[in-house]
Design an enzyme around this catalytic site. Structure first.
Site, PDB file in Angstrom:
ATOM      1  N   CYS A 110       2.763   0.945   9.997  1.00  0.00           N
ATOM      2  CA  CYS A 110       1.854   1.936   9.415  1.00  0.00           C
ATOM      3  C   CYS A 110       2.190   3.276  10.041  1.00  0.00           C
ATOM      4  CB  CYS A 110       0.411   1.538   9.722  1.00  0.00           C
ATOM      5  SG  CYS A 110      -0.765   2.873   9.519  1.00  0.00           S
ATOM      6  N   CYS A 168      -0.679   9.282   5.667  1.00  0.00           N
ATOM      7  CA  CYS A 168      -1.224   9.354   4.317  1.00  0.00           C
ATOM      8  C   CYS A 168      -2.732   9.494   4.290  1.00  0.00           C
ATOM      9  CB  CYS A 168      -0.834   8.100   3.565  1.00  0.00           C
ATOM     10  SG  CYS A 168      -1.001   6.683   4.623  1.00  0.00           S
ATOM     11  N   THR A 185      -6.792   4.239  12.283  1.00  0.00           N
ATOM     12  CA  THR A 185      -5.337   4.175  12.364  1.00  0.00           C
ATOM     13  C   THR A 185      -4.771   5.548  12.689  1.00  0.00           C
ATOM     14  OG1 THR A 185      -5.423   2.486  10.676  1.00  0.00           O
ATOM     15  CG2 THR A 185      -3.289   3.491  11.068  1.00  0.00           C
ATOM     16  N   GLU A 195      -4.759   1.517  16.486  1.00  0.00           N
ATOM     17  CA  GLU A 195      -6.063   1.809  15.891  1.00  0.00           C
ATOM     18  C   GLU A 195      -7.015   2.134  17.038  1.00  0.00           C
ATOM     19  OE1 GLU A 195      -4.476  -1.215  15.358  1.00  0.00           O
ATOM     20  OE2 GLU A 195      -3.451  -0.371  13.626  1.00  0.00           O
ATOM     21  N   HIS A 247      -6.471   6.390  -1.200  1.00  0.00           N
ATOM     22  CA  HIS A 247      -5.926   5.624  -0.083  1.00  0.00           C
ATOM     23  C   HIS A 247      -5.383   4.279  -0.580  1.00  0.00           C
ATOM     24  CE1 HIS A 247      -4.865   5.395   3.971  1.00  0.00           C
ATOM     25  NE2 HIS A 247      -5.736   4.470   4.345  1.00  0.00           N
ATOM     26  N   TYR A 270      -1.016   2.664  -0.414  1.00  0.00           N
ATOM     27  CA  TYR A 270      -0.472   1.406   0.100  1.00  0.00           C
ATOM     28  C   TYR A 270       0.932   1.081  -0.418  1.00  0.00           C
ATOM     29  CZ  TYR A 270      -3.884   0.193   3.486  1.00  0.00           C
ATOM     30  OH  TYR A 270      -4.617   0.192   4.642  1.00  0.00           O
ATOM     31  N   CYS A 328       3.098   2.226   1.113  1.00  0.00           N
ATOM     32  CA  CYS A 328       3.695   2.075   2.455  1.00  0.00           C
ATOM     33  C   CYS A 328       4.140   0.637   2.681  1.00  0.00           C
ATOM     34  CB  CYS A 328       2.699   2.493   3.530  1.00  0.00           C
ATOM     35  SG  CYS A 328       1.211   1.463   3.594  1.00  0.00           S
ATOM     36  N   GLU A 338      -4.074  -5.188   7.948  1.00  0.00           N
ATOM     37  CA  GLU A 338      -4.391  -3.880   7.377  1.00  0.00           C
ATOM     38  C   GLU A 338      -4.221  -3.904   5.857  1.00  0.00           C
ATOM     39  OE1 GLU A 338      -1.990  -0.498   8.653  1.00  0.00           O
ATOM     40  OE2 GLU A 338      -3.842   0.638   8.907  1.00  0.00           O
TER      41      GLU A 338
END
Ligand code: SF4
Ligand code: FE
Length: 435
Positions: free
Chosen positions: A42, A46, A133, A199, A234, A238, A240, A388
């Protein structure tokens, strides 16, 4: 990775950009995949751009309805973030206490972050944000409400931004599996030698926020829109995980080759399945971007239904991709001795002898790839790649609620009725036009 600021006309980091067309949204999808692939974790940027875009929409709508001046204030803050290329943490998730109770009904009133004092020069806030995060490596913390609120919760309806090192803010970092490997002598056991995530629980212990940095204060009816917009952005982010999936698929193919099994039909099919799942995730993120629409502020938002469908897939597919990677890797993934043993004079030669595979392949390289697969599916990076994926940007049920809300069942019923001759209005018997 760069865009042109609509405020200043200057080139900026795309992670600080306000989307102004679907090309911007599609670029964000590709940027997320690229960053995930280059870091294998992560990468934490973003969430800030998602918070900024959601605020640009809601502050504009709020001013239009209430005659406030939040939008101008927000744009001044945005220009500062863009000019300095600041990393922003989007802090949404409150601890929430008893989930059956509204914020103001909690036994401890601080379980949702709230305004405890309004002053001429600003507000004082108390509360906490959980699971943050990237909080420790952020310049700014942007706080947003976590649920849609009613008037009784107006003290909890607050959005603001603060420099991350503001007095009164404390970060308490979460543990990750295998985290102490990072402090051991041999880097190899970490798996990913370059990057990782973290986190934190962020505690706001009576922290002052100047008005200039307050973007919502008491307007409870706008919390629902702000939460929904941020969540949709958000969930789009993802992409990502597609990039991290690229890394894991590459590692699975490599270990299959080192083990000499890569030509086996079932291994080839498992790699195909992993790619199919991973590219399906990419399709979802691209689709909600391609179907994006302009909001009154000019900001482009993603398609809410498709963003939620996309994230729902993210709660599932990485687990299956990880299962297949473990299947291909074999049991050595979890029985492998340490790098210290591998380098020891006493037992190291035995490990090199008994863990060798194809002639010409390095045993050490084989072990390094296994450690990377372990890192992504069981170790520190599994926090980002698996759990996550499950809970980040909202747990699976949050997406199902949004899918139920945005899937237009009445329209679908009309389509079915028209084709089979059921009256559109069954009480009057009025029928659709025949096709
Ligand atoms: Fe961004 Fe969330 Fe992906 Fe991390 S897991 S890179 S914060 S979308
Ligand atoms: Fe997240």
């Amino acid at each position: 990775m760069t865009a042109v600021s609509h405020l200043t006309g200057r080139p900026i980091n795309r992670f600080t950009h306000i989307h102004h067309d679907t090309a911007d949204l599609l670029a964000k999808t590709r940027m997320g995949r690229l960053m995930g692939a280059r870091t294998g974790c992560c990468f934490q940027r973003c969430v800030g751009v998602d918070a900024l875009n959601a605020l640009s929409i809601t502050t504009y709508n709020l001013d239009a309805r209430r005659g406030t001046a939040y939008f101008q204030r927000f744009n001044r803050y945005l220009a500062y973030v863009q000019e300095n290329d600041l990393v922003c943490d989007g802090a949404m998730t409150d601890p929430k206490g008893d989930r059956s109770l509204a914020p103001h009904e909690q036994a401890d009133p601080d379980l949702y972050l709230r305004v405890i004092q309004k002053r001429d020069d600003g507000i004082v806030v108390r509360g906490a944000k959980a699971h943050q995060t990237g909080a420790i490596n952020s310049h700014e913390i942007i706080v947003l409400p976590t649920v849609a609120m009613k008037e009784a919760d107006r003290d909890y309806a607050v959005a603001f931004a603060l420099p991350a090192d503001t007095a009164g803010i404390t970060y308490i970092v979460g543990r990750q599996p295998s985290d102490t490997r990072k402090s051991e002598a041999h880097a190899m056991d970490v798996g990913n030698l370059c990057y990782g995530g973290h986190e934190a629980l962020i505690v706001f212990d009576d922290v002052f926020v100047p008005w200039e940095r307050v973007f919502l204060c008491g307007e409870a009816e706008f919390t629902g829109e702000l939460v929904e917009k941020f969540a949709a952005y958000h969930r789009h982010s993802y992409a990502c995980k597609v990039g991290v999936g690229d890394v894991l698929i590459g590692a699975a193919q490599l270990i299959a080759e080192y083990n000499g099994v890569h030509r086996a039909a079932h291994i080839r099919d498992k790699i195909i399945e992993m790619n199919h799942l991973n590219e399906t995730l990419f399709c979802g993120s691209l689709a909600c971007a391609a179907e994006g629409r302009a909001e009154p502020s000019g900001t482009y938002s993603v398609d809410t239904l498709l963003a939620n469908v996309s994230k729902q897939n993210v709660t599932r597919f990485p687990y299956e991709i990880a299962r297949l990677a473990q299947d291909i890797a074999g049991g050595l993934l979890v029985t492998l001795p340490s790098a210290a043993d591998f380098h020891s004079a006493e037992v190291g030669p035995w490990l090199k002898k008994y863990f060798q595979t194809r002639a010409g392949d390095s045993t050490e390289n084989r072990l390094r790839v296994l450690r990377l697969i372990e890192n992504l599916t069981l170790g520190a990076a599994a926090v980002g790649y698996l759990t996550e994926s499950m809970h980040g940007a909202g747990s699976p049920q949050a997406q199902r609620i949004m899918i139920a809300r945005h899937a237009d069942l009445e329209a679908k019923k009309r389509l079915a009725k028209r084709l089979c001759g059921v009256p559109e209005d069954e009480t009057t018997g009025r029928r659709h036009e025949e096709p």
